[in-house]
Design an enzyme around this catalytic site. Structure first.
Site, PDB file in Angstrom:
ATOM      1  N   GLU A 135       0.859  -1.177   0.000  1.00 50.25           N
ATOM      2  CA  GLU A 135       0.000   0.000   0.000  1.00 50.25           C
ATOM      3  C   GLU A 135       0.902   1.235   0.000  1.00 50.25           C
ATOM      4  OE1 GLU A 135      -3.091   0.689  -0.194  1.00 50.25           O
ATOM      5  OE2 GLU A 135      -4.255  -1.098   0.268  1.00 50.25           O
ATOM      6  N   GLU A 270     -17.841  -0.115  -9.929  1.00 51.09           N
ATOM      7  CA  GLU A 270     -17.048  -1.111  -9.217  1.00 51.09           C
ATOM      8  C   GLU A 270     -17.901  -1.907  -8.233  1.00 51.09           C
ATOM      9  OE1 GLU A 270     -13.890   0.624  -6.987  1.00 51.09           O
ATOM     10  OE2 GLU A 270     -15.160   1.992  -5.872  1.00 51.09           O
ATOM     11  N   ARG A 283     -16.927  -0.366   1.083  1.00 50.33           N
ATOM     12  CA  ARG A 283     -16.066  -1.342   0.418  1.00 50.33           C
ATOM     13  C   ARG A 283     -16.934  -2.240  -0.468  1.00 50.33           C
ATOM     14  NH1 ARG A 283     -11.293  -2.202   3.348  1.00 50.33           N
ATOM     15  NH2 ARG A 283     -10.604  -3.345   1.487  1.00 50.33           N
ATOM     16  N   LEU A 284     -16.268  -3.100  -1.218  1.00 53.43           N
ATOM     17  CA  LEU A 284     -16.955  -3.990  -2.150  1.00 53.43           C
ATOM     18  C   LEU A 284     -17.045  -5.390  -1.565  1.00 53.43           C
ATOM     19  CD1 LEU A 284     -15.144  -2.800  -5.391  1.00 53.43           C
ATOM     20  CD2 LEU A 284     -17.279  -1.935  -4.414  1.00 53.43           C
ATOM     21  N   TRP A 286     -16.243  -9.036  -2.052  1.00 47.92           N
ATOM     22  CA  TRP A 286     -15.206  -9.656  -2.877  1.00 47.92           C
ATOM     23  C   TRP A 286     -15.583 -11.079  -3.290  1.00 47.92           C
ATOM     24  CZ3 TRP A 286      -9.803  -7.850  -0.717  1.00 47.92           C
ATOM     25  CH2 TRP A 286      -9.777  -6.446  -0.727  1.00 47.92           C
ATOM     26  N   ASP A 389      -7.606  -4.628  -9.171  1.00 44.62           N
ATOM     27  CA  ASP A 389      -7.092  -3.976  -7.976  1.00 44.62           C
ATOM     28  C   ASP A 389      -6.132  -4.882  -7.205  1.00 44.62           C
ATOM     29  OD1 ASP A 389      -6.815  -1.894  -6.217  1.00 44.62           O
ATOM     30  OD2 ASP A 389      -8.847  -1.983  -5.418  1.00 44.62           O
ATOM     31  N   GLU A 392      -0.633  -6.315  -3.977  1.00 45.25           N
ATOM     32  CA  GLU A 392       0.519  -5.989  -3.119  1.00 45.25           C
ATOM     33  C   GLU A 392       0.539  -6.756  -1.796  1.00 45.25           C
ATOM     34  OE1 GLU A 392      -1.436  -2.258  -4.854  1.00 45.25           O
ATOM     35  OE2 GLU A 392      -2.052  -4.007  -3.675  1.00 45.25           O
ATOM     36  N   ARG A 439      -2.945  -0.863 -10.327  1.00 46.17           N
ATOM     37  CA  ARG A 439      -2.075   0.034  -9.564  1.00 46.17           C
ATOM     38  C   ARG A 439      -0.804  -0.693  -9.111  1.00 46.17           C
ATOM     39  NH1 ARG A 439      -4.719   0.510  -3.438  1.00 46.17           N
ATOM     40  NH2 ARG A 439      -4.165  -1.612  -2.810  1.00 46.17           N
ATOM     41  N   ASP A 456      -4.349   5.197  -4.846  1.00 45.72           N
ATOM     42  CA  ASP A 456      -5.340   5.818  -3.965  1.00 45.72           C
ATOM     43  C   ASP A 456      -4.826   7.117  -3.345  1.00 45.72           C
ATOM     44  OD1 ASP A 456      -6.793   3.572  -4.562  1.00 45.72           O
ATOM     45  OD2 ASP A 456      -6.472   2.597  -2.641  1.00 45.72           O
ATOM     46  N   HIS A 521     -13.870   8.862 -10.105  1.00 51.13           N
ATOM     47  CA  HIS A 521     -14.045   7.896  -9.020  1.00 51.13           C
ATOM     48  C   HIS A 521     -14.790   8.597  -7.898  1.00 51.13           C
ATOM     49  CE1 HIS A 521     -13.412   4.700  -6.197  1.00 51.13           C
ATOM     50  NE2 HIS A 521     -12.408   4.130  -6.844  1.00 51.13           N
TER      51      HIS A 521
END
Length: 663
Positions: A135, A270, A283-284, A286, A389, A392, A439, A456, A521
């Protein structure tokens, strides 16, 4: 490359250029045994080491074509160096020595760029840059209160070198470049003017060297080495991508945005897979398939948009929520990474929900995700693109299918993630037509990922985490083979009362218009923040800049085709074409191709800004048609007219002259 062994040491030569020099009193190499300590909290890492038994082998002798280095004349060899074309292969010869430090030769006053996608500094000279995908942090500036608060909450404040996409590759003003061929944790250290130091947490690696007669040729060589992206499809550059996550209400809002005169190429939702409300924000959910409750009749909606020439985009990442159906399916098939001490699935805390890691070192798991998830649930469903997305978060204490060391796999994980997406797109014959944007990255992501986005950013103008950082990100990534970059219009991260201002939104719309892809966004806290349709003023600005973006499409098509042919990025530092030391650190304006110069307003409440016009011929102001001599000028910047200039002799000059009428 050749070795030059001398009485007092040796050198490595790239042609006639000395890239490494080792003397008995100043050895170029040091080796040690490492004792790493790694802590991760939701993609934020604290990494430390306590190396011991350090030795600096300075005495060289030839062993055939190779060079053996020892700590004493005639002593036991500790390090082997071998030349392979323009690469230097380095290998420790004593068991347990897994730390290597290499000092490369620097020229007096040499400047350095690269390092992947850097957010804070384009010119890397004078600083250290650890290479570890993570991040990027919130605030990224230890002097600010926001960073302090985020550090208290899961080590999340970040620092100047934190980035989703690091890459151990650098270019110098001496017109040579070096790439570290290792996925281990490493450091590019440019703190001393007389050397470029590379620190590697691995005992075997390569250093690849590149040289060219000019910087564009050097950048092109690097792009060829890592893999060039295909040209962007027309739909991505022919209008704005509107990002809304408002469920079925997104379609009514899109209609109003278009009725206001916006040129729209796609709707990006999204939240097409559902939402999960957390303390961080919206948030989404998942689990990567259509959520009918949030988007009823979505297939019909997608068909209706297509009739109007508007695509539909979604979202996916490489993790599966443990309360979703795809997690259970992947678990039953054995496609999730495991704990080191048991056969249990390793769960990663993403902040109030846990996820399994799809194990891409298992070829069957990658095939399953590419076909079963992206292929069937997304492409066959009608999506034309998506945000791919994350990437990382690979922990270093899990067990992977192929037995690889997670410390060595961590940085490579974004590349495997990009490969899974690219494989799915290729399986449907849609390479160069369907577009996903990422990203996260590392060396080699260029060969798979068609488009970067800058991650972000905070919803502000701050030096290390605001709107200006996306320019630095595009320029640094572009120098190491990434042709296309863009950002979230409006920024993303809104925490601790930090919210968008109308000024920020107006300026980010301008920056988006002069990026290869313009995409809005709503951010992590949509209800707390201004949106592109929150007021008539904001909507009019977005509409105007979307029309400017579309008017530039023929020029961006030219730049995209040029990128595919030469490897040159669309957004370029001034010094790429005007190689002057005074420009080496300029990171708040850029060349848009060779013929246009863009100087976005990246400070709050600014009515004008200073602009550097390089070269020795006049530049023409896009909005007034007035010609300006080379030099530094203070240029007025009313909303809707950011400082933009072009070369009057450009073959695209008639197109540029029409752009100001498009608003």
């Amino acid at each position: 490359m050749t070795f030059d062994v001398r009485e007092d040491g040796f050198a490595c030569l790239l042609g006639s250029r000395e890239v490494l020099r080792s003397l008995a009193g100043a050895p170029a190499f040091a080796i040690a045994r490492g004792a790493p300590q790694v802590k991760m909290v939701r993609g934020n890492f604290a990494i430390d080491d306590a190396p011991f038994d350090e030795v600096a082998p300075a005495f060289a002798r030839l062993d055939g074509a190779d060079l053996l280095l020892s700590a004493q004349p005639g002593g036991a060899p500790l390090l082997r160096l071998a030349i392979d074309g323009e690469a230097l292969r380095v290998q420790t010869l004593e068991p347990g020595y897994d730390r290597v430090r290499v000092d490369l030769a620097a020229l007096p006053g040499e400047h350095v760029w690269g390092g992947g996608e850097q957010m804070s500094y384009l010119d890397l000279s004078g600083r250290r840059f650890p290479i570890w995908t993570s991040e990027p942090g919130v605030g990224r500036d230890k002097s600010t209160e926001l960073t302090r608060l985020m550090d208290e909450q899961g080590m999340a404040g970040g620092d100047y070198w934190w980035t989703n996409y690091p890459q151990p590759t650098f270019l110098t003003s001496g017109l040579w470049a070096c790439h570290l061929g290792s996925s281990a944790y490493s450091v590019l250290d440019f703190t001393c003017a007389d050397r470029h130091r590379v620190e590697v947490w691995e005992g075997a690696f390569t250093l690849e060297f590149f040289a060219a007669d000019d910087l564009p040729a050097l950048v092109g060589r690097l792009a060829g080495r890592f893999g060039r992206q295909p040209p962007l499809p027309d739909w991505t550059i022919g209008g704005a991508i509107v990002g809304l996550k408002d469920g079925d209400n997104s379609f009514a809002r899109l209609a109003a945005i278009m009725e206001a005169g916006s040129e729209v190429s796609a709707l990006w939702c999204e939240d097409w897979i559902g939402i999960r409300q957390t303390t961080f924000g919206r948030r989404l959910f998942w689990d990567w398939s259509w959520n009918e409750a949030r988007y009823p009749a979505l297939p019909g909606r997608i068909a209706e948009l297509a009739e109007r020439g508007v695509r539909f985009l979604g979202y996916v990442n490489p993790y599966l929520a443990n309360d979703g159906s795809q997690f259970a399916e992947a678990q039953a098939l054995g496609y999730l990474a495991l704990r080191q001490d048991s056969e249990e699935v390793y769960l990663v805390d993403f902040g109030e929900f846990d996820c399994g890691v799809v194990d891409f070192t298992n070829p069957a798991a990658m095939d399953w995700f590419a076909e079963r998830v992206i292929g069937r649930e997304m492409l066959d469903f009608g999506l034309s693109g998506w945000m791919a997305d994350f990437g990382e978060y690979l922990p270093v204490d899990l067990r992977l299918h192929d037995g690889s060391d997670p410390m060595l796999m961590h940085n490579r994980w974004p590349v495997l993630w990009a490969e899974a997406n690219a494989r799915a797109v290729a399986s449907r014959g849609l390479t160069g037509e369907a577009v996903f944007f990422m990203r996260a990255g590392f060396s080699g992501v260029q060969a798979h990922c068609p488009l970067l986005w800058a991650g972000d950013q905070s919803v502000d103008f701050t030096r290390h985490d605001g709107i200006n950082t996306v320019i630095t990100a595009a320029l640094s990534a572009g120098l190491v083979g990434n042709a296309y970059s863009h950002s979230d219009v409006g920024g993303y991260t809104s925490l601790h009362g930090n919210v968008r201002t109308a000024d920020l939104m107006m300026r980010w719309c301008e920056l988006g218009a002069f990026s290869p892809v313009m995409r809005s966004h709503e951010g992590n806290r949509p209800d707390d923040n201004l949106q592109i349709d929150s007021s008539p003023q904001l909507l009019a600005q977005f509409a105007r800049m979307s029309r400017v973006h579309k008017a530039l499409a023929p020029y961006v098509r030219h730049l995209s085709d040029e990128a595919a042919a030469t490897g040159l990025p669309v957004q370029r530092p001034l010094f790429l074409h005007y190689f002057e030391e005074a420009l080496f650190a300029v990171q708040d304006q850029y060349l848009y191709g060779a013929d246009m110069l863009v100087a976005p307003v990246v400070e709050a409440d600014a009515a004008a800004r200073d602009v550097i016009l390089p070269g020795d011929t006049p530049w023409r102001h896009l909005w007034t048609g007035e010609d300006f001599a080379p030099g530094t000028h203070t240029i007025p910047a009313p909303y809707g007219e950011p400082p933009v200039f072009y070369l009057p002799a450009s073959p695209f000059a008639p197109l540029f002259a029409r752009v100001r009428e498009s608003g």
